[in-house]
Design a protein around this motif. Structure first.
Motif, PDB file in Angstrom:
ATOM      1  N   LEU A   1      74.930 -11.981   2.653  1.00  0.00           N
ATOM      2  CA  LEU A   1      74.260 -12.610   2.746  1.00  0.00           C
ATOM      3  C   LEU A   1      74.234 -13.771   4.093  1.00  0.00           C
ATOM      4  O   LEU A   1      73.341 -13.400   5.108  1.00  0.00           O
ATOM      5  CB  LEU A   1      73.289 -14.080   2.598  1.00  0.00           C
ATOM      6  N   GLY A   2      75.510 -14.790   4.757  1.00  0.00           N
ATOM      7  CA  GLY A   2      75.742 -15.355   5.648  1.00  0.00           C
ATOM      8  C   GLY A   2      76.535 -14.832   6.594  1.00  0.00           C
ATOM      9  O   GLY A   2      77.259 -15.942   7.212  1.00  0.00           O
ATOM     10  N   GLY A   3      76.939 -14.424   6.030  1.00  0.00           N
ATOM     11  CA  GLY A   3      78.397 -13.354   6.656  1.00  0.00           C
ATOM     12  C   GLY A   3      79.945 -14.602   6.417  1.00  0.00           C
ATOM     13  O   GLY A   3      80.043 -15.634   5.090  1.00  0.00           O
ATOM     14  N   GLY A   4      80.798 -15.002   6.955  1.00  0.00           N
ATOM     15  CA  GLY A   4      81.994 -15.887   6.947  1.00  0.00           C
ATOM     16  C   GLY A   4      81.785 -17.395   6.769  1.00  0.00           C
ATOM     17  O   GLY A   4      82.611 -17.907   6.371  1.00  0.00           O
ATOM     18  N   ILE A   5      80.595 -17.319   7.530  1.00  0.00           N
ATOM     19  CA  ILE A   5      80.272 -19.100   7.266  1.00  0.00           C
ATOM     20  C   ILE A   5      79.892 -19.371   6.167  1.00  0.00           C
ATOM     21  O   ILE A   5      80.472 -20.488   5.497  1.00  0.00           O
ATOM     22  CB  ILE A   5      79.147 -19.278   8.303  1.00  0.00           C
ATOM     23  N   LEU A   6      78.946 -18.771   5.456  1.00  0.00           N
ATOM     24  CA  LEU A   6      78.264 -19.252   4.184  1.00  0.00           C
ATOM     25  C   LEU A   6      79.927 -19.153   2.855  1.00  0.00           C
ATOM     26  O   LEU A   6      79.881 -19.468   1.714  1.00  0.00           O
ATOM     27  CB  LEU A   6      77.030 -18.284   3.702  1.00  0.00           C
ATOM     28  N   THR A   7      80.127 -18.186   3.111  1.00  0.00           N
ATOM     29  CA  THR A   7      81.425 -17.929   2.356  1.00  0.00           C
ATOM     30  C   THR A   7      82.222 -18.917   2.682  1.00  0.00           C
ATOM     31  O   THR A   7      82.950 -19.238   1.600  1.00  0.00           O
ATOM     32  CB  THR A   7      82.058 -16.181   2.881  1.00  0.00           C
ATOM     33  N   ALA A   8      82.832 -19.263   3.836  1.00  0.00           N
ATOM     34  CA  ALA A   8      83.691 -20.342   3.387  1.00  0.00           C
ATOM     35  C   ALA A   8      83.036 -21.628   2.926  1.00  0.00           C
ATOM     36  O   ALA A   8      83.586 -22.378   2.498  1.00  0.00           O
ATOM     37  CB  ALA A   8      84.242 -20.352   5.433  1.00  0.00           C
ATOM     38  N   LEU A   9      82.273 -21.651   2.961  1.00  0.00           N
ATOM     39  CA  LEU A   9      81.099 -23.241   2.721  1.00  0.00           C
ATOM     40  C   LEU A   9      81.351 -22.753   1.058  1.00  0.00           C
ATOM     41  O   LEU A   9      81.733 -23.751   0.494  1.00  0.00           O
ATOM     42  CB  LEU A   9      79.882 -23.281   3.113  1.00  0.00           C
ATOM     43  N   LEU A  10      81.211 -21.987   0.570  1.00  0.00           N
ATOM     44  CA  LEU A  10      80.896 -21.303  -0.816  1.00  0.00           C
ATOM     45  C   LEU A  10      82.276 -21.662  -1.394  1.00  0.00           C
ATOM     46  O   LEU A  10      82.647 -21.812  -2.302  1.00  0.00           O
ATOM     47  CB  LEU A  10      80.264 -20.691  -1.048  1.00  0.00           C
ATOM     48  N   SER A  11      83.708 -20.915  -0.679  1.00  0.00           N
ATOM     49  CA  SER A  11      84.949 -20.835  -1.306  1.00  0.00           C
ATOM     50  C   SER A  11      85.425 -23.071  -1.353  1.00  0.00           C
ATOM     51  O   SER A  11      85.826 -22.882  -1.846  1.00  0.00           O
ATOM     52  CB  SER A  11      85.644 -20.062   0.015  1.00  0.00           C
ATOM     53  N   CYS A  12      85.031 -23.578   0.253  1.00  0.00           N
ATOM     54  CA  CYS A  12      85.337 -24.747   0.210  1.00  0.00           C
ATOM     55  C   CYS A  12      84.817 -25.232  -1.408  1.00  0.00           C
ATOM     56  O   CYS A  12      85.311 -26.762  -1.659  1.00  0.00           O
ATOM     57  CB  CYS A  12      85.031 -24.961   1.501  1.00  0.00           C
ATOM     58  N   LEU A  13      83.576 -25.130  -0.874  1.00  0.00           N
ATOM     59  CA  LEU A  13      82.517 -25.942  -2.606  1.00  0.00           C
ATOM     60  C   LEU A  13      83.663 -25.569  -3.449  1.00  0.00           C
ATOM     61  O   LEU A  13      83.641 -25.632  -4.726  1.00  0.00           O
ATOM     62  CB  LEU A  13      80.943 -25.478  -2.533  1.00  0.00           C
TER      63      LEU A  13
ATOM     64  N   THR B   1      87.450 -22.226   5.525  1.00  0.00           N
ATOM     65  CA  THR B   1      87.869 -22.807   4.461  1.00  0.00           C
ATOM     66  C   THR B   1      88.615 -24.094   4.536  1.00  0.00           C
ATOM     67  O   THR B   1      88.549 -25.171   4.014  1.00  0.00           O
ATOM     68  CB  THR B   1      87.922 -22.052   3.244  1.00  0.00           C
ATOM     69  N   PHE B   2      90.014 -23.198   5.523  1.00  0.00           N
ATOM     70  CA  PHE B   2      90.316 -24.465   5.084  1.00  0.00           C
ATOM     71  C   PHE B   2      91.083 -25.794   6.491  1.00  0.00           C
ATOM     72  O   PHE B   2      91.028 -26.470   5.614  1.00  0.00           O
ATOM     73  CB  PHE B   2      92.395 -23.493   5.828  1.00  0.00           C
ATOM     74  N   VAL B   3      89.860 -25.317   7.400  1.00  0.00           N
ATOM     75  CA  VAL B   3      89.065 -26.693   7.627  1.00  0.00           C
ATOM     76  C   VAL B   3      88.539 -27.204   6.774  1.00  0.00           C
ATOM     77  O   VAL B   3      88.065 -28.969   7.354  1.00  0.00           O
ATOM     78  CB  VAL B   3      88.757 -26.383   9.291  1.00  0.00           C
ATOM     79  N   LEU B   4      87.478 -26.977   6.069  1.00  0.00           N
ATOM     80  CA  LEU B   4      86.020 -27.547   6.167  1.00  0.00           C
ATOM     81  C   LEU B   4      86.955 -28.667   5.093  1.00  0.00           C
ATOM     82  O   LEU B   4      86.495 -29.680   4.464  1.00  0.00           O
ATOM     83  CB  LEU B   4      85.537 -26.698   5.206  1.00  0.00           C
ATOM     84  N   PHE B   5      87.960 -27.669   3.824  1.00  0.00           N
ATOM     85  CA  PHE B   5      88.442 -28.334   2.339  1.00  0.00           C
ATOM     86  C   PHE B   5      89.821 -29.699   3.155  1.00  0.00           C
ATOM     87  O   PHE B   5      89.633 -30.601   2.158  1.00  0.00           O
ATOM     88  CB  PHE B   5      89.368 -27.223   1.668  1.00  0.00           C
ATOM     89  N   LEU B   6      89.903 -29.196   4.040  1.00  0.00           N
ATOM     90  CA  LEU B   6      90.827 -30.731   4.672  1.00  0.00           C
ATOM     91  C   LEU B   6      90.160 -31.153   5.431  1.00  0.00           C
ATOM     92  O   LEU B   6      90.637 -32.693   4.747  1.00  0.00           O
ATOM     93  CB  LEU B   6      91.487 -30.147   5.835  1.00  0.00           C
ATOM     94  N   SER B   7      89.073 -31.555   5.372  1.00  0.00           N
ATOM     95  CA  SER B   7      87.936 -32.536   6.084  1.00  0.00           C
ATOM     96  C   SER B   7      87.515 -32.871   4.687  1.00  0.00           C
ATOM     97  O   SER B   7      87.490 -34.224   4.981  1.00  0.00           O
ATOM     98  CB  SER B   7      87.246 -31.812   7.004  1.00  0.00           C
ATOM     99  N   VAL B   8      86.697 -31.858   3.530  1.00  0.00           N
ATOM    100  CA  VAL B   8      86.313 -32.772   2.660  1.00  0.00           C
ATOM    101  C   VAL B   8      87.312 -33.813   1.784  1.00  0.00           C
ATOM    102  O   VAL B   8      87.413 -34.632   1.716  1.00  0.00           O
ATOM    103  CB  VAL B   8      86.188 -31.213   1.839  1.00  0.00           C
TER     104      VAL B   8
END
Length: 534
Positions: free
Chosen positions: A338-350, A17-24
């Protein structure tokens, strides 16, 4: 039921989540700086590039309005209350239809940068005091909503780390608030538009994909989804019937009606939404933009309803309530299942990006009103240069952002939904009557505008202060005190009619026949119906 005491996601999700958020954030900051106004022109800072296509403008409108409350709060409300939560989502779509049918086109034709410009064009007297009242209402609404977003960022962080320390809370608010200030103060409307479009695309794609995963899990059978949700709700078929939250008593039914009234009518008067309505250069672009916004908001609300039902069906209502009694963790628990850590991180970043985007729009709206209405027209009486007003607008964005951060830290633990609902109530009670009377009532005067704006503002705030939100219940700000003389948590059912009544009363008590008080309505009406060349 207790508030989250430990993070609900693992370390991998937190890091991703931190990496995705920082990238965005890096990408959007770069694009905001790239598209920021290059000249000292207030029109570019306030309205940006006015040549956007209807789809892009519709995406920006959608991004400006949909907050993290839609992704987390509304989904959680559906997960915990079923039918009542779905009814709440329906009000949002109806609200956008009100914007399309009643406000959008007349306001765009008659407006310039802010609603204050429309008032000045319409009223021959008292337009500067009306601008002052409008700036105070705008600042109040934007600040309440901004604080709700910043407090929401702490609540979202809680889902990862458990109850954060004071240092963590402060750091979270300062980081989010600083990014928001950069978007608004440097990027202006062009910079805010960039992040709104990116956020809207991410939000629509994210919730749609997750909703598809939920439907696929139940073989694309809505009946199976509803049956599973009812079975795992702990309440049986009552989960799919009215009454779990809003139908238990006559008071709760009135409260729900009051809330929906504020949402449906308040959207038309939210400052950051009004700014977006003034941005398109042509009315046909505005019309198409709002249609796109209605469709996109409707799609997101439909997906949020599916996610809420899916969270109950997959995770279980009791597990959601035990993790977070408000239900904000529902969508993250569902994503993890539904999608484990990856989907959780994506929605958290969103969710974090959604907070940023809405906060940026609110900060820009408040800064625009302070710089243009308050400083440019009330204090400087229209004599400020564009360079001067632009400098004040940037400074105002910093001041509003810092004020929001301070209030968010002081009000940690406050129910963010209460702050947002009060903002809607003030918009519907103070600004909407002024808009409607200004656009459609020939007799409307400056005295009516003043009474409507100040009266709607004070009535909304007063009713909340003497409601169960502040005292008399275990969830109140002061549970041990009892001065809740107004029984409803949402004041709209009283404050909205009061705002319209005060606007009418101020007008009829004005010295009507005198020429100096008469409004140049004929000229204004022509502009409202035909528009002005730019």
């Amino acid at each position: 039921m207790v508030t989250t005491s430990a993070g609900i996601v693992d370390r991998f999700s937190l890091q991703l989540t931190f990496v995705l958020f920082l990238s965005v954030v890096v990408v959007t900051l770069f694009m905001a700086l790239l598209t920021a106004p290059q000249r000292d022109e207030i029109s570019e800072f306030y309205l940006g590039n006015r040549t956007m296509s209807p789809l892009r403008n519709g995406l920006a409108m959608c991004g400006d309005y949909l907050s993290a409350a839609t992704l987390l709060g509304s989904t959680g409300l559906v997960a915990l209350t079923g039918y009542d939560g779905l009814m709440y989502l329906g009000g949002t779509v109806v609200a956008w239809m009100m914007v399309l049918l009643l406000i959008a086109e007349p306001l765009r034709r008659a407006g310039r940068f802010t609603l204050g410009d429309t008032l000045a064009l319409r009223l021959s007297r008292l337009h500067r005091p009306a601008r002052l009242a409008l700036a105070v209402c705008t600042l109040t609404i934007a600040t309440l909503y901004l604080v709700a977003q910043l407090v929401g960022s702490i609540a979202l962080l809680t889902q990862f780390t458990g109850a954060p320390s004071a240092t963590t809370r402060t750091l979270c608010v300062i980081v989010i608030g600083t990014i928001v200030i950069v978007y608004a103060a440097i990027g202006g409307m062009p910079g805010a538009t960039v992040i709104q479009i990116i956020k809207a695309v991410m939000l629509v794609a994210g919730v749609t994909v997750t909703a598809v995963m939920v439907l696929h899990r139940f073989d694309w059978n809505p009946n199976a989804l509803l049956a599973a949700a009812a079975n795992h709700s702990g309440t049986g078929t009552a989960f799919l019937e009215p009454g779990l939250r809003y139908g238990a008593s006559a008071t709760s039914k009135l409260d729900f009606f009051s809330l929906q009234l504020a949402i449906v009518l308040g959207l038309s008067a939210l400052p950051h939404v009004l700014m977006r309505l003034l941005a398109p250069r042509k009315v046909d672009v505005l019309r198409s933009s709002v249609v796109w916004a209605v469709g996109l908001v409707g799609l997101v609300c439909l997906a949020a309803g599916i996610l809420g039902l899916g969270a109950t069906a997959v995770v279980g209502r009791e597990s959601i309530a035990n993790t977070d009694h408000k239900g904000d963790a529902a969508v993250l628990l569902l994503a993890n299942a539904l999608g484990g850590g990856i989907l959780t991180a994506l929605l958290s970043c969103l969710a974090f990006v959604t907070l940023l985007a809405v906060a940026a729009g609110l900060t820009l709206a408040a800064a625009t009103s302070l710089a243009h209405d308050l400083y440019g027209e009330v204090i400087r009486k229209g004599r400020a240069s564009e360079r001067e007003e632009l400098a004040v607008a940037r400074l105002s964005a910093v001041v509003v952002g810092v004020l929001g951060m301070l209030l968010a830290l002081v009000s940690w633990g406050t129910n963010t939904a209460t702050l947002a609902f009060l903002a809607f109530a003030i918009a519907a009670s103070a600004i909407l009557p002024t808009i409607v009377y200004t656009l459609f009532w020939r007799r409307f005067t400056g005295q009516g505008a003043l009474l409507s704006l100040w009266g709607g503002l004070f009535c909304s705030v007063l009713l909340v202060l003497i409601s169960p939100v502040v005292s008399a219940t275990p969830n109140s700000l002061y549970p041990d005190a009892d001065f809740a003389w107004f029984p409803l948590q949402n004041p709209g059912i009283v404050s909205i009619p009061a705002g319209f009544l005060l606007g009418w009363l101020g007008t009829v008590l004005s010295p009507s026949p005198r020429q100096e008080e008469a409004s140049p309505y004929e000229e204004f009406e022509v502009r409202m119906l035909v528009g002005a060349k730019e």
